[in-house]
Scaffold this motif. Structure first.
Motif, PDB file in Angstrom:
ATOM      1  N   ASN A  30     -15.681 -43.929  28.032  1.00  0.00           N
ATOM      2  CA  ASN A  30     -16.694 -44.755  27.796  1.00  0.00           C
ATOM      3  C   ASN A  30     -16.408 -45.408  26.360  1.00  0.00           C
ATOM      4  O   ASN A  30     -16.863 -46.616  26.155  1.00  0.00           O
ATOM      5  CB  ASN A  30     -18.120 -44.385  28.063  1.00  0.00           C
ATOM      6  CG  ASN A  30     -18.494 -44.047  29.524  1.00  0.00           C
ATOM      7  OD1 ASN A  30     -18.766 -45.120  30.233  1.00  0.00           O
ATOM      8  ND2 ASN A  30     -18.506 -42.955  29.542  1.00  0.00           N
ATOM      9  N   TYR A  31     -15.681 -44.696  25.607  1.00  0.00           N
ATOM     10  CA  TYR A  31     -15.622 -45.259  24.238  1.00  0.00           C
ATOM     11  C   TYR A  31     -14.208 -45.086  23.828  1.00  0.00           C
ATOM     12  O   TYR A  31     -14.045 -45.468  22.576  1.00  0.00           O
ATOM     13  CB  TYR A  31     -16.519 -44.310  23.301  1.00  0.00           C
ATOM     14  CG  TYR A  31     -18.058 -44.685  23.420  1.00  0.00           C
ATOM     15  CD1 TYR A  31     -18.652 -45.870  23.005  1.00  0.00           C
ATOM     16  CD2 TYR A  31     -18.597 -43.643  24.102  1.00  0.00           C
ATOM     17  CE1 TYR A  31     -20.144 -46.114  23.026  1.00  0.00           C
ATOM     18  CE2 TYR A  31     -20.170 -43.769  24.507  1.00  0.00           C
ATOM     19  CZ  TYR A  31     -20.615 -45.008  23.922  1.00  0.00           C
ATOM     20  OH  TYR A  31     -22.146 -45.313  24.137  1.00  0.00           O
ATOM     21  N   GLY A  32     -13.348 -44.651  24.395  1.00  0.00           N
ATOM     22  CA  GLY A  32     -11.880 -44.557  24.140  1.00  0.00           C
ATOM     23  C   GLY A  32     -11.543 -43.421  23.115  1.00  0.00           C
ATOM     24  O   GLY A  32     -10.459 -43.571  22.413  1.00  0.00           O
ATOM     25  N   ILE A  33     -12.546 -42.661  22.857  1.00  0.00           N
ATOM     26  CA  ILE A  33     -12.294 -41.320  21.931  1.00  0.00           C
ATOM     27  C   ILE A  33     -11.086 -40.556  22.358  1.00  0.00           C
ATOM     28  O   ILE A  33     -11.104 -40.398  23.745  1.00  0.00           O
ATOM     29  CB  ILE A  33     -13.427 -40.443  21.641  1.00  0.00           C
ATOM     30  CG1 ILE A  33     -14.538 -41.065  21.224  1.00  0.00           C
ATOM     31  CG2 ILE A  33     -12.989 -39.198  20.985  1.00  0.00           C
ATOM     32  CD1 ILE A  33     -14.375 -41.538  19.549  1.00  0.00           C
ATOM     33  N   ALA A  34     -10.075 -40.401  21.735  1.00  0.00           N
ATOM     34  CA  ALA A  34      -8.918 -39.509  21.950  1.00  0.00           C
ATOM     35  C   ALA A  34      -9.220 -38.113  22.125  1.00  0.00           C
ATOM     36  O   ALA A  34      -9.973 -37.587  21.392  1.00  0.00           O
ATOM     37  CB  ALA A  34      -7.751 -39.436  21.012  1.00  0.00           C
ATOM     38  N   TYR A  35      -9.116 -37.472  23.369  1.00  0.00           N
ATOM     39  CA  TYR A  35      -9.382 -36.096  23.689  1.00  0.00           C
ATOM     40  C   TYR A  35      -8.085 -35.690  24.671  1.00  0.00           C
ATOM     41  O   TYR A  35      -8.049 -36.038  25.884  1.00  0.00           O
ATOM     42  CB  TYR A  35     -10.692 -36.284  24.540  1.00  0.00           C
ATOM     43  CG  TYR A  35     -11.088 -35.144  25.087  1.00  0.00           C
ATOM     44  CD1 TYR A  35     -11.168 -33.880  24.301  1.00  0.00           C
ATOM     45  CD2 TYR A  35     -11.411 -35.014  26.518  1.00  0.00           C
ATOM     46  CE1 TYR A  35     -11.628 -32.623  24.737  1.00  0.00           C
ATOM     47  CE2 TYR A  35     -12.012 -33.885  27.188  1.00  0.00           C
ATOM     48  CZ  TYR A  35     -12.175 -32.473  26.296  1.00  0.00           C
ATOM     49  OH  TYR A  35     -12.567 -31.357  27.028  1.00  0.00           O
ATOM     50  N   GLU A  36      -7.676 -34.459  24.032  1.00  0.00           N
ATOM     51  CA  GLU A  36      -6.593 -33.768  24.693  1.00  0.00           C
ATOM     52  C   GLU A  36      -6.805 -32.451  24.777  1.00  0.00           C
ATOM     53  O   GLU A  36      -6.830 -31.701  23.695  1.00  0.00           O
ATOM     54  CB  GLU A  36      -5.350 -34.177  24.256  1.00  0.00           C
ATOM     55  CG  GLU A  36      -4.144 -33.533  24.946  1.00  0.00           C
ATOM     56  CD  GLU A  36      -2.723 -33.912  24.269  1.00  0.00           C
ATOM     57  OE1 GLU A  36      -1.653 -33.217  24.844  1.00  0.00           O
ATOM     58  OE2 GLU A  36      -2.683 -34.773  23.109  1.00  0.00           O
ATOM     59  N   LEU A  37      -6.802 -31.690  25.975  1.00  0.00           N
ATOM     60  CA  LEU A  37      -6.897 -30.084  26.055  1.00  0.00           C
ATOM     61  C   LEU A  37      -5.586 -29.750  26.529  1.00  0.00           C
ATOM     62  O   LEU A  37      -5.170 -30.039  27.562  1.00  0.00           O
ATOM     63  CB  LEU A  37      -8.166 -29.865  26.874  1.00  0.00           C
ATOM     64  CG  LEU A  37      -8.817 -28.362  26.703  1.00  0.00           C
ATOM     65  CD1 LEU A  37      -9.097 -28.032  25.285  1.00  0.00           C
ATOM     66  CD2 LEU A  37      -9.777 -28.185  27.449  1.00  0.00           C
ATOM     67  N   GLN A  38      -5.100 -28.667  25.877  1.00  0.00           N
ATOM     68  CA  GLN A  38      -3.886 -27.962  26.367  1.00  0.00           C
ATOM     69  C   GLN A  38      -4.011 -26.468  26.275  1.00  0.00           C
ATOM     70  O   GLN A  38      -4.714 -25.831  25.123  1.00  0.00           O
ATOM     71  CB  GLN A  38      -2.696 -28.440  25.858  1.00  0.00           C
ATOM     72  CG  GLN A  38      -2.606 -28.042  24.330  1.00  0.00           C
ATOM     73  CD  GLN A  38      -1.098 -28.780  23.767  1.00  0.00           C
ATOM     74  OE1 GLN A  38      -1.408 -29.122  22.512  1.00  0.00           O
ATOM     75  NE2 GLN A  38      -0.135 -28.811  24.451  1.00  0.00           N
ATOM     76  N   THR A  39      -3.447 -25.584  27.029  1.00  0.00           N
ATOM     77  CA  THR A  39      -3.202 -24.157  26.982  1.00  0.00           C
ATOM     78  C   THR A  39      -2.131 -23.683  26.009  1.00  0.00           C
ATOM     79  O   THR A  39      -0.937 -24.515  26.235  1.00  0.00           O
ATOM     80  CB  THR A  39      -3.289 -23.304  28.322  1.00  0.00           C
ATOM     81  OG1 THR A  39      -2.035 -24.066  28.904  1.00  0.00           O
ATOM     82  CG2 THR A  39      -4.122 -23.945  29.039  1.00  0.00           C
ATOM     83  N   VAL A  40      -2.169 -22.588  25.450  1.00  0.00           N
ATOM     84  CA  VAL A  40      -1.174 -22.436  24.366  1.00  0.00           C
ATOM     85  C   VAL A  40      -0.893 -20.898  24.739  1.00  0.00           C
ATOM     86  O   VAL A  40      -1.497 -19.813  24.256  1.00  0.00           O
ATOM     87  CB  VAL A  40      -1.393 -22.217  22.977  1.00  0.00           C
ATOM     88  CG1 VAL A  40      -0.423 -22.079  22.122  1.00  0.00           C
ATOM     89  CG2 VAL A  40      -1.853 -24.005  22.423  1.00  0.00           C
ATOM     90  N   ASN A  41       0.257 -20.659  25.225  1.00  0.00           N
ATOM     91  CA  ASN A  41       0.618 -19.241  25.857  1.00  0.00           C
ATOM     92  C   ASN A  41       1.386 -18.435  24.553  1.00  0.00           C
ATOM     93  O   ASN A  41       1.333 -17.257  24.623  1.00  0.00           O
ATOM     94  CB  ASN A  41       1.536 -19.210  26.914  1.00  0.00           C
ATOM     95  CG  ASN A  41       0.551 -19.959  28.338  1.00  0.00           C
ATOM     96  OD1 ASN A  41      -0.404 -19.667  28.579  1.00  0.00           O
ATOM     97  ND2 ASN A  41       1.398 -20.637  29.029  1.00  0.00           N
ATOM     98  N   GLY A  42       1.854 -19.478  23.728  1.00  0.00           N
ATOM     99  CA  GLY A  42       2.275 -18.546  22.508  1.00  0.00           C
ATOM    100  C   GLY A  42       1.239 -18.045  21.438  1.00  0.00           C
ATOM    101  O   GLY A  42      -0.046 -18.271  21.940  1.00  0.00           O
TER     102      GLY A  42
END
Length: 253
Positions: free
Chosen positions: A224-236
């Motif tokens: 709704n507001y264009g906030i950048a949001y990225e979620l990722q897994t880190v196996n290292g």
């Protein structure tokens, strides 16, 4: 003819020897002199004003450069003290481990230090990268301290063992506050993008985080507001430092 008639005629000739315009008009030479003096005066005033402005700008620039230099020196001094404190903390932890003979007590001590953020940790986990919305003509939504607090709490709910924001370890004693237009973590100002790293089982944490109120809220901000949001897994290995603000509050026998 009256005797004084000739005297009256001489008086008129003397008084009207010049045209009235000549009596009231200044000579061209005098006008040029006044104009030249006025121009010289204006030029002198402009020169003085320019010199004063240049001097003021030079002094302000010198003061600004001095302040920036002092700030840089104090920051370096703070970083040196932080590094020294971390080194001493590591030595103290090593001494504590050596003095504890019971393996179960030693394990409890390590677990307590981990929960308190007293030791640096590494391992797999998840990483969230968030940033303010792009600026528009109507303004844009920015990230608030309460938004980051929700994100951190969501990570704890998802089973995180340790959390850090932009390299600053988060514990139960770490304040996340707004200071003007900036967000401070442990009283250190941060700038977007904000990178939150949490150590734990990546697959399990991501699945559990998706069911938390924090995940719903951040998805809402993104949609709704264009906030950048990225979620990722880190196996290292994620590397999270110890909390440099850890201090002894009290002891109990």
């Amino acid at each position: 003819m009256r005797p004084d008639a000739s005297m009256s005629l001489l008086s008129d000739l003397a008084s009207e020897a010049m045209e009235p315009e000549y009596l009231t008009t200044t000579s061209p030479r005098h006008s040029r002199l006044v104009t030249s003096l006025a121009l010289l005066l204006v030029a002198a005033l402009l020169a003085l004003a320019a010199m004063s402005t240049t001097r003021s700008r030079s002094e302000m620039a010198a003061e600004k450069e001095d302040l920036l230099s002092r700030i840089a020196a104090e920051r370096q001094h703070r970083d040196d003290l932080t590094a020294k404190a971390s080194e001493l903390d590591a030595e103290n932890r090593q001494l504590r481990q050596e003095t504890v003979a019971d393996p179960s007590v030693r394990a409890d001590l390590q677990e307590t230090e981990l929960a308190a953020g007293a030791v640096a940790v590494s391992g797999p986990g998840i990483r969230a990268r968030v940033s303010d919305a792009e600026k528009t003509a109507d303004g844009s939504r920015v990230i608030y301290d309460s938004d980051l607090t929700r994100l951190v709490n969501g990570m704890w709910q998802a089973g995180a063992e340790a959390v850090a924001i932009n390299g600053h370890r988060i514990t139960t004693l770490t304040p996340i506050r707004s200071a003007g237009s900036a967000i401070t973590v442990d009283y250190v100002s941060l700038s977007p993008p904000y990178v939150l790293e949490a150590i734990g089982d990546p697959a399990r944490m991501q699945a559990r985080f998706a069911r938390t109120p924090a995940a719903v809220w951040w998805q809402y901000l993104h949609d709704n507001y264009g906030i950048a949001y990225e979620l990722q897994t880190v196996n290292g290995d994620l590397k999270l430092p110890a909390d440099p603000a850890m201090t002894l509050r009290y002891t109990k026998n």
